[in-house]
Write a protein that holds these residues in place. Structure first.
Motif, PDB file in Angstrom:
ATOM      1  N   LEU A 425       0.834  -1.198   0.000  1.00  0.00           N
ATOM      2  CA  LEU A 425       0.000   0.000   0.000  1.00  0.00           C
ATOM      3  C   LEU A 425       0.869   1.247   0.000  1.00  0.00           C
ATOM      4  CD1 LEU A 425      -2.791   1.421   0.312  1.00  0.00           C
ATOM      5  CD2 LEU A 425      -2.474   1.224   2.791  1.00  0.00           C
ATOM      6  N   ASN A 426       0.503   2.201  -0.843  1.00  0.00           N
ATOM      7  CA  ASN A 426       1.186   3.492  -0.883  1.00  0.00           C
ATOM      8  C   ASN A 426       0.119   4.580  -0.813  1.00  0.00           C
ATOM      9  OD1 ASN A 426       2.320   5.998  -2.143  1.00  0.00           O
ATOM     10  ND2 ASN A 426       4.147   4.736  -2.357  1.00  0.00           N
ATOM     11  N   ILE A 427       0.272   5.521   0.123  1.00  0.00           N
ATOM     12  CA  ILE A 427      -0.665   6.637   0.269  1.00  0.00           C
ATOM     13  C   ILE A 427       0.077   7.927  -0.064  1.00  0.00           C
ATOM     14  CG2 ILE A 427      -2.188   7.896   1.827  1.00  0.00           C
ATOM     15  CD1 ILE A 427      -2.436   5.353   3.505  1.00  0.00           C
ATOM     16  N   THR A 428      -0.351   8.588  -1.115  1.00  0.00           N
ATOM     17  CA  THR A 428       0.262   9.845  -1.519  1.00  0.00           C
ATOM     18  C   THR A 428      -0.820  10.913  -1.580  1.00  0.00           C
ATOM     19  OG1 THR A 428       1.904   8.652  -2.831  1.00  0.00           O
ATOM     20  CG2 THR A 428       1.684  11.007  -3.243  1.00  0.00           C
ATOM     21  N   CYS A 429      -0.533  12.079  -1.019  1.00  0.00           N
ATOM     22  CA  CYS A 429      -1.475  13.194  -1.000  1.00  0.00           C
ATOM     23  C   CYS A 429      -0.864  14.386  -1.726  1.00  0.00           C
ATOM     24  CB  CYS A 429      -1.804  13.613   0.428  1.00  0.00           C
ATOM     25  SG  CYS A 429      -2.288  12.267   1.515  1.00  0.00           S
ATOM     26  N   THR A 430      -1.717  15.183  -2.308  1.00  0.00           N
ATOM     27  CA  THR A 430      -1.260  16.449  -2.878  1.00  0.00           C
ATOM     28  C   THR A 430      -2.313  17.511  -2.599  1.00  0.00           C
ATOM     29  OG1 THR A 430      -0.411  17.541  -4.872  1.00  0.00           O
ATOM     30  CG2 THR A 430      -2.251  16.031  -5.176  1.00  0.00           C
ATOM     31  N   SER A 431      -1.885  18.700  -2.266  1.00  0.00           N
ATOM     32  CA  SER A 431      -2.818  19.788  -2.000  1.00  0.00           C
ATOM     33  C   SER A 431      -3.125  20.516  -3.297  1.00  0.00           C
ATOM     34  CB  SER A 431      -2.227  20.749  -0.979  1.00  0.00           C
ATOM     35  OG  SER A 431      -0.956  21.215  -1.397  1.00  0.00           O
ATOM     36  N   TYR A 432      -4.375  20.943  -3.434  1.00  0.00           N
ATOM     37  CA  TYR A 432      -4.767  21.712  -4.612  1.00  0.00           C
ATOM     38  C   TYR A 432      -5.991  22.567  -4.297  1.00  0.00           C
ATOM     39  CZ  TYR A 432      -6.903  23.045  -9.003  1.00  0.00           C
ATOM     40  OH  TYR A 432      -7.488  23.784 -10.009  1.00  0.00           O
ATOM     41  N   ASP A 433      -5.863  23.866  -4.494  1.00  0.00           N
ATOM     42  CA  ASP A 433      -6.993  24.793  -4.456  1.00  0.00           C
ATOM     43  C   ASP A 433      -7.864  24.614  -3.212  1.00  0.00           C
ATOM     44  OD1 ASP A 433      -8.581  26.856  -5.361  1.00  0.00           O
ATOM     45  OD2 ASP A 433      -9.787  25.595  -6.699  1.00  0.00           O
ATOM     46  N   GLY A 442      -2.828   0.315  -4.141  1.00  0.00           N
ATOM     47  CA  GLY A 442      -2.479  -0.930  -3.470  1.00  0.00           C
ATOM     48  C   GLY A 442      -2.622  -2.130  -4.380  1.00  0.00           C
ATOM     49  N   CYS A 443      -2.062  -3.235  -3.937  1.00  0.00           N
ATOM     50  CA  CYS A 443      -2.233  -4.508  -4.640  1.00  0.00           C
ATOM     51  C   CYS A 443      -3.674  -4.967  -4.438  1.00  0.00           C
ATOM     52  CB  CYS A 443      -1.264  -5.543  -4.085  1.00  0.00           C
ATOM     53  SG  CYS A 443      -1.585  -7.232  -4.662  1.00  0.00           S
ATOM     54  N   ARG A 444      -4.342  -5.294  -5.512  1.00  0.00           N
ATOM     55  CA  ARG A 444      -5.766  -5.639  -5.458  1.00  0.00           C
ATOM     56  C   ARG A 444      -6.018  -6.860  -4.574  1.00  0.00           C
ATOM     57  NH1 ARG A 444      -9.482  -4.023  -9.414  1.00  0.00           N
ATOM     58  NH2 ARG A 444     -11.500  -5.044  -9.270  1.00  0.00           N
ATOM     59  N   ARG A 445      -5.091  -7.815  -4.577  1.00  0.00           N
ATOM     60  CA  ARG A 445      -5.284  -9.048  -3.798  1.00  0.00           C
ATOM     61  C   ARG A 445      -4.787  -8.897  -2.369  1.00  0.00           C
ATOM     62  NH1 ARG A 445      -3.268 -14.499  -6.492  1.00  0.00           N
ATOM     63  NH2 ARG A 445      -5.132 -14.022  -7.752  1.00  0.00           N
ATOM     64  N   THR A 446      -3.630  -8.295  -2.188  1.00  0.00           N
ATOM     65  CA  THR A 446      -3.031  -8.195  -0.851  1.00  0.00           C
ATOM     66  C   THR A 446      -3.773  -7.212   0.039  1.00  0.00           C
ATOM     67  OG1 THR A 446      -0.916  -8.572  -1.972  1.00  0.00           O
ATOM     68  CG2 THR A 446      -0.818  -7.945   0.343  1.00  0.00           C
ATOM     69  N   VAL A 447      -4.360  -6.166  -0.567  1.00  0.00           N
ATOM     70  CA  VAL A 447      -5.107  -5.159   0.197  1.00  0.00           C
ATOM     71  C   VAL A 447      -6.561  -5.187  -0.284  1.00  0.00           C
ATOM     72  CG1 VAL A 447      -5.103  -2.778   1.022  1.00  0.00           C
ATOM     73  CG2 VAL A 447      -2.996  -3.782   0.152  1.00  0.00           C
ATOM     74  N   PRO A 448      -7.336  -6.180   0.156  1.00  0.00           N
ATOM     75  CA  PRO A 448      -8.722  -6.290  -0.326  1.00  0.00           C
ATOM     76  C   PRO A 448      -9.593  -5.141   0.174  1.00  0.00           C
ATOM     77  CG  PRO A 448      -8.334  -7.834   1.474  1.00  0.00           C
ATOM     78  CD  PRO A 448      -7.001  -7.219   1.142  1.00  0.00           C
ATOM     79  N   HIS A 449     -10.600  -4.792  -0.622  1.00  0.00           N
ATOM     80  CA  HIS A 449     -11.561  -3.744  -0.239  1.00  0.00           C
ATOM     81  C   HIS A 449     -10.843  -2.435   0.115  1.00  0.00           C
ATOM     82  CE1 HIS A 449     -14.300  -7.140  -0.147  1.00  0.00           C
ATOM     83  NE2 HIS A 449     -13.628  -7.682   0.844  1.00  0.00           N
ATOM     84  N   LEU A 450      -9.880  -2.084  -0.709  1.00  0.00           N
ATOM     85  CA  LEU A 450      -9.072  -0.885  -0.457  1.00  0.00           C
ATOM     86  C   LEU A 450      -9.937   0.363  -0.325  1.00  0.00           C
ATOM     87  CD1 LEU A 450      -6.324   0.646  -0.374  1.00  0.00           C
ATOM     88  CD2 LEU A 450      -6.358   0.632  -2.869  1.00  0.00           C
ATOM     89  N   GLN A 451     -11.038   0.409  -1.088  1.00  0.00           N
ATOM     90  CA  GLN A 451     -11.878   1.607  -1.085  1.00  0.00           C
ATOM     91  C   GLN A 451     -12.497   1.885   0.288  1.00  0.00           C
ATOM     92  OE1 GLN A 451     -12.433  -1.205  -2.673  1.00  0.00           O
ATOM     93  NE2 GLN A 451     -14.532  -1.919  -2.255  1.00  0.00           N
ATOM     94  N   ARG A 452     -12.562   0.890   1.164  1.00  0.00           N
ATOM     95  CA  ARG A 452     -13.098   1.124   2.505  1.00  0.00           C
ATOM     96  C   ARG A 452     -12.238   2.112   3.295  1.00  0.00           C
ATOM     97  NH1 ARG A 452     -14.632  -5.013   4.558  1.00  0.00           N
ATOM     98  NH2 ARG A 452     -16.207  -5.472   2.949  1.00  0.00           N
ATOM     99  N   LEU A 453     -10.974   2.198   2.931  1.00  0.00           N
ATOM    100  CA  LEU A 453     -10.088   3.131   3.627  1.00  0.00           C
ATOM    101  C   LEU A 453     -10.553   4.579   3.465  1.00  0.00           C
ATOM    102  CD1 LEU A 453      -6.596   1.550   2.890  1.00  0.00           C
ATOM    103  CD2 LEU A 453      -7.548   2.000   5.155  1.00  0.00           C
TER     104      LEU A 453
END
Length: 470
Positions: A425-433, A442-453
């Motif tokens: 898993l990698n979390i990257t943020c950027t500020s804008y306006d 993330g890896c689809r299999r290793t990090v299931p249901h990633l969208q819940r984050l």
């Protein structure tokens, strides 16, 4: 003209495999200008595609053969086909953000072939709210994530009436400096390049490198005591730190900077502290759902920028240095205020440790902290040794004002990054306006249901606001 590929770029090319595509990406959302017709998206695509001349950076591809003595070189693509690189796509109905993120996930999963220049751009229509999306990906051997975002932003304007603006890959005579020249900013840089930077600098400046043993001893002492430094010895094993597949899942959302700053102001912490705290609470909730929360605190690798102490090195950085600290995320703590306080202490402690070093020492210590993450998957030892950290959390500053491309308003920009074996898993943020835009890759299999984050991130920001009395 054939040119050698520098060692850092070559390392990204050689480290790549089907499970670890080594490209960075960006998703941008645009609102159509007033009066745009039904054929606007096609016109948007054609303006992107029909660049008069392509910049040299986007015309070269890697090549290795007997005639190059086995050395990797850049070679111009003599059969360059812009329609291969700039593509027009459409979402299936109902055209929600869900379908857009699913398409970006699939596009981010495929490798870029060496036989062509290592980049793609996809103009995407079919969003039911009428917005236009553009997904781009570029190999890390060409540009790092920060440079890629800046390259895309360089063709935007704050003037909504400006027209005739070029595509990011168009050649412009006034661009005298190649975009691929990676340069650490005051606040952010690509940590995967720290080892290369440190090596190149240290080889040329032996007097400065002579101070490295003392810095190493101080770093090791803090690591053994489980205190924050650029090296971690206590990261727990988690489901995030396993072998990965080549399939990706991407999730993205933004939150008002005003809310994040409000928490920081009320608690005496920084924006970066609050961002890490949001991630901490979200990962805690996610791992609890998966019955996989370790008893020890998760450790995040966080790039930071700081003023290094006076150095005798003649440097274009002007004394600025970028390094990595291994932050204790406080995921073992149930109270969000306690987590934020623990993260703040850890960040302050780590910055103080690095601020006593010179730029070379900061780069070298940060590279040392990265070494286990690189060597473990290479030696196929994930699951056998403890991970050096559990997750990467980066915060890249972006434009503070509204920007446009030929009248189309940029309303969101979200980074896609590189999971690696043992770091799914990698979390990257950027500020804008006025917003903080989160991109979770993330890896689809290793990090299931990633969208819940995303839901957990929203819940954690609300919890932090409540704890801060907002």
């Amino acid at each position: 003209m054939v040119t050698p590929i520098d060692p850092t770029s070559a390392a990204f090319l050689l480290a790549e495999n089907r499970q670890m595509p080594m490209h960075v990406g960006a998703l941008q959302l645009f609102r159509k200008p007033e009066g745009a017709g039904r054929g606007y998206v096609r016109e948007f695509f054609e303006e992107m595609r029909d660049a008069d001349e392509i910049a040299p950076l986007f015309l070269k591809h890697p090549y290795r053969a007997a005639r190059t003595a086995g050395q990797l070189v850049w070679r111009p693509d003599e059969q360059f086909d812009i329609e291969h690189h700039v593509r027009h796509s459409a979402l299936p109905k109902p055209g929600r953000v869900r379908e857009l993120l699913e398409l970006c996930s699939r596009l981010h999963s495929t490798r870029l072939g060496w036989e062509r220049p290592l980049w793609e751009a996809h103009v995407i229509e079919g969003m039911r709210d009428g917005r236009v999306a553009m997904y781009t990906k570029t190999h890390h051997a060409l540009v790092d994530g920060v440079s890629a975002m800046r390259l895309i932003q360089s063709v935007l304007s704050t003037d909504p009436d400006k027209r005739g603006m070029p595509a990011p890959w168009a050649y412009l005579p006034e661009r005298t400096r190649a975009p691929r020249e990676r340069e650490p900013s005051e606040t952010q840089a690509s940590l995967s390049e720290l080892s290369g930077q440190a090596l190149r600098t240290a080889l040329g400046i032996t007097a400065e490198a002579a101070g490295l043993p003392g810095a190493l001893i101080r770093t090791l002492r803090k690591s053994v005591r489980n205190e924050t430094s650029s090296l971690s010895l206590y990261a727990p094993r988690t489901i995030l730190n396993q072998s990965i597949t080549g399939s990706r899942r991407f999730a993205a959302q933004d939150w008002p900077m005003e809310r994040i700053r409000g928490v920081g102001k009320a608690t005496g912490t920084t924006v970066n502290d609050v961002v890490v705290a949001m991630c901490s609470g979200a990962l805690r909730a996610y791992l609890l759902e998966m019955h996989a929360l370790p008893e020890e605190s998760l450790v995040a690798m966080v790039p930071v920028g700081l003023k290094a102490r006076e150095s005798q090195i003649a440097s274009a950085d002007g004394g600025n240095a970028v390094g990595a600290i291994m932050v204790q995320m406080g995921t073992e703590r149930a109270d969000p205020a306690d987590r934020l306080a623990a993260i703040h202490r850890s960040m302050v402690d780590g910055k103080e440790a690095l601020s006593s070093m010179t730029p070379v020492q900061i780069l070298a210590m940060s590279a040392l902290g990265q070494a286990p993450a690189i060597l473990t998957p290479m030696l196929r030892m994930q699951g056998i040794v403890r991970p050096p950290y559990n997750v990467i959390i980066s915060n890249v500053p972006g434009p503070r004002t509204t920007h446009y491309w030929n009248g189309a308003q940029l309303v969101g920009t979200y980074p896609l990054s590189i999971p690696i074996n043992g770091m799914a898993l990698n979390i990257t943020c950027t500020s804008y306006d006025g917003d903080m835009c989160f991109g979770l890759t993330g890896c689809r299999r290793t990090v299931p249901h990633l969208q819940r984050l995303l839901t957990h991130l929203d819940d954690e920001l609300k919890a932090l606001e409540k704890a801060a009395g907002i």
